[in-house]
Write an enzyme that holds these catalytic residues in place. Structure first.
Site, PDB file in Angstrom:
ATOM      1  CE  LYS A  46      -4.310  -2.017   1.795  1.00  0.00           C
ATOM      2  NZ  LYS A  46      -3.800  -3.410   1.853  1.00  0.00           N
TER       3      LYS A  46
HETATM    4  C1  LIG Z   1      -4.513  -4.502   1.212  1.00  0.00           C
HETATM    5  C2  LIG Z   1      -3.635  -5.759   1.129  1.00  0.00           C
HETATM    6  C3  LIG Z   1      -3.988  -6.797   0.554  1.00  0.00           C
HETATM    7  C4  LIG Z   1      -5.295  -6.627  -0.632  1.00  0.00           C
HETATM    8  O1  LIG Z   1      -4.915  -5.753  -1.539  1.00  0.00           O
HETATM    9  P1  LIG Z   1      -6.446  -5.242  -2.225  1.00  0.00           P
HETATM   10  O2  LIG Z   1      -6.053  -3.817  -3.238  1.00  0.00           O
HETATM   11  O3  LIG Z   1      -7.442  -4.924  -1.246  1.00  0.00           O
HETATM   12  O4  LIG Z   1      -6.638  -6.261  -3.315  1.00  0.00           O
HETATM   13  C5  LIG Z   1      -3.219  -8.015   0.423  1.00  0.00           C
HETATM   14  N1  LIG Z   1      -2.251  -8.136   1.060  1.00  0.00           N
HETATM   15  C6  LIG Z   1      -1.888  -6.989   1.939  1.00  0.00           C
HETATM   16  C7  LIG Z   1      -0.627  -7.450   2.705  1.00  0.00           C
HETATM   17  C8  LIG Z   1      -2.669  -6.002   1.845  1.00  0.00           C
HETATM   18  O5  LIG Z   1      -2.133  -5.022   3.033  1.00  0.00           O
END
Ligand SMILES: *Cc1c(COP(=O)(O)O)cnc(C)c1O
Length: 481
Positions: free
Chosen positions: A120
């Protein structure tokens, strides 16, 4: 580039990038998408290959983002990209290193070397820079109110800390995050970051955010905004790393790759879809879920059936424990020929009355794999523990539980795709030490840069699960600034 809503009708006004940057949802409740996807021809792809090799990731980001952002002068956008993507923030010159696992055919794209060790950061770091730029240009300010069960909140805080024009209030469920996640957020001392531990669970935190946003007068008075995953700027930031992954895993401009993406909200993989639609040679898009398999079910059956919170399982890949995939509407918009009226019907009345969207009998669903390249699979706790152990034993590669879900599902498709298959890493193992310990018998190594934070004093306010108390706190703190 102009933007439209997934629930828009022909003739509705369009919006520019800077407007939707600060707006979140479209006024009709839909999600913003570009009026059309910019097309990238072969000459441009060759040029991007040179740009990445000679000037690095931030210069590539500038090239890709320029196709979507025409209301920020090019030099300013380049500076924004340089501040967001550099070695100081992401630990390596490559920003997103991409490597084969052993002799292949699986590869890993490392997306989680940012400040909070989750992918993210790739989007949030850009969002923070864009916010500061746009708020300065408009001479205004923003109060970001969010709820987090862990990854999103910390990544937002590390992207927005220290900014003059943004005040962050982040709600967390008291006592329910991992010790690492708590330390990561609560060790911050920046005056513009306020951590709040709510006496309740994650859903209570989210309900508080909704309640504050429903109070239109309060929302306008304190400039309340959000940084959630439906924000188009976050999605477009992610398109860049699919371009980089293709450039790094392909040997020439004609060679396609496939990607495998662990997903919950359809956020990460929505960016792969956009990159493919732009003409980046992505062959197969492999979607991986955990036991909460709402999306896997759709791609196998054509039926999208969001779950209730009670039906959502708490798993050992917790960041993918979702009941409905908030970005999914963007894909269905494309799948159904960009028909806003139909999307509005399906995602409002349709979902309400039937509790699901059934496309199983449509020609669009029948042609989905051929036209859009999607396939899917799901993974369980036992699968991820086994995958973590096997990958460690065979190749000394250590992945976190979410990435392990991706590797497990990718391995099942490796024989069917004739291209390199790049798994998108979504977090570092250190964030989810408990499952790593279960798989390997010992905890993952703690990278040096996280050591000090674990013993640092904690800064967090405790709050009852009460809207009035939250509003009082926001008003008090925001007025001080
Ligand atoms: C947010 C997150 C996901 C999922 O991502 P999306 O964009 O919701 O599909 C997967 N793995 C981790 C470690 C995350 O923080």
């Amino acid at each position: 580039m102009r933007y439209v809503s997934t629930r828009g009708l022909p003739g509705d006004p369009t919006a520019g990038f800077s407007d939707i940057l600060l707006a979140g949802l479209a006024p009709d409740g839909g999600l913003y998408v570009p009026e059309e996807y910019p097309q990238v021809d072969r000459a441009t792809r060759s040029q991007w290959r040179r740009v990445l090799a000679e000037q690095g990731y931030s210069a590539l980001a500038h090239q890709v983002l320029s196709l979507f952002i025409d209301d920020i002068p090019s030099d300013d956008l380049l500076e924004i990209c340089r501040r967001a993507y550099n070695k100081d923030v992401f630990g390596t010159d490559e920003v997103v290193p991409v490597e084969p696992i052993g002799d292949g055919p699986l590869w890993l794209a490392h997306l989680s070397n940012g400040p909070t060790a989750a992918f993210k950061d790739m989007a949030m770091q850009l969002l923070g820079q864009l916010f500061e730029y746009e708020l300065t240009r408009r001479d205004t300010w923003l109060t970001v109110l969010g709820a987090t069960s862990g990854d999103t909140g910390s990544s937002a805080e590390y992207a927005l800390r220290g900014l003059d024009r943004v005040q962050v209030f982040m709600l967390t469920p008291a006592g329910r995050m991992t010790p690492f996640q708590q330390a990561q957020m609560f060790s911050l001392t920046d005056p513009n970051i306020v951590n709040i531990a709510v006496d309740g669970v994650f859903d209570d935190c989210q309900d508080l955010v909704k309640a504050v946003n429903a109070d239109a007068e309060f929302k306008a008075r304190w400039h309340i905004g959000a940084v959630n995953s439906i924000n188009w700027a976050r999605l477009v930031a992610q398109v860049v790393y699919y371009v980089a992954a293709w450039l790094r895993a392909s040997s020439d401009d004609e060679q396609p790759i496939s990607v495998c993406v662990p997903t919950g909200n359809f956020g990460n993989i929505a960016a792969a879809h956009v990159a493919k639609q732009m003409g980046i040679p992505l062959d197969t898009l492999v979607l991986a879920t955990n036991e909460n398999n709402v999306l896997d079910e759709f791609f196998r059956t054509g039926v999208y059936r969001p779950r209730s919170s009670a039906e959502t399982l708490a798993t050992s890949s917790p960041s993918m424990d979702i009941s409905k995939a908030s970005n999914f509407e963007r894909f269905v918009f494309d799948l159904l020929g960009r028909d806003g009226a139909r999307i509005r019907q399906l995602f409002t009345t349709g979902l309400l009355t039937e509790g699901q969207i059934d496309l199983s009998q449509t020609a669009e669903f029948a042609g989905l794999r051929e036209r859009y390249g999607f396939v899917s699979g799901c993974s369980s706790h036992a699968d991820r523990v086994t995958t973590i152990r096997q990958l460690w034993e065979s190749d000394q590669v250590l992945v976190d539980p979410h990435t392990a879900d991706g590797v497990k599902v990718a391995a099942a498709y490796a024989d069917q795709v004739a291209t390199p298959l790049v798994v998108m890493e979504t977090a570092l193992p250190v964030k989810f030490a408990e499952t790593i310990t279960e798989a390997l018998g010992e905890a993952p190594e703690l990278p040096e840069r996280f050591r000090a934070m674990l013993d640092a004093p904690r800064h967090v306010l405790e709050l009852p699960n009460d809207v009035a108390a939250l509003q009082e706190l926001i008003a008090e703190r925001a007025a001080e600034r």
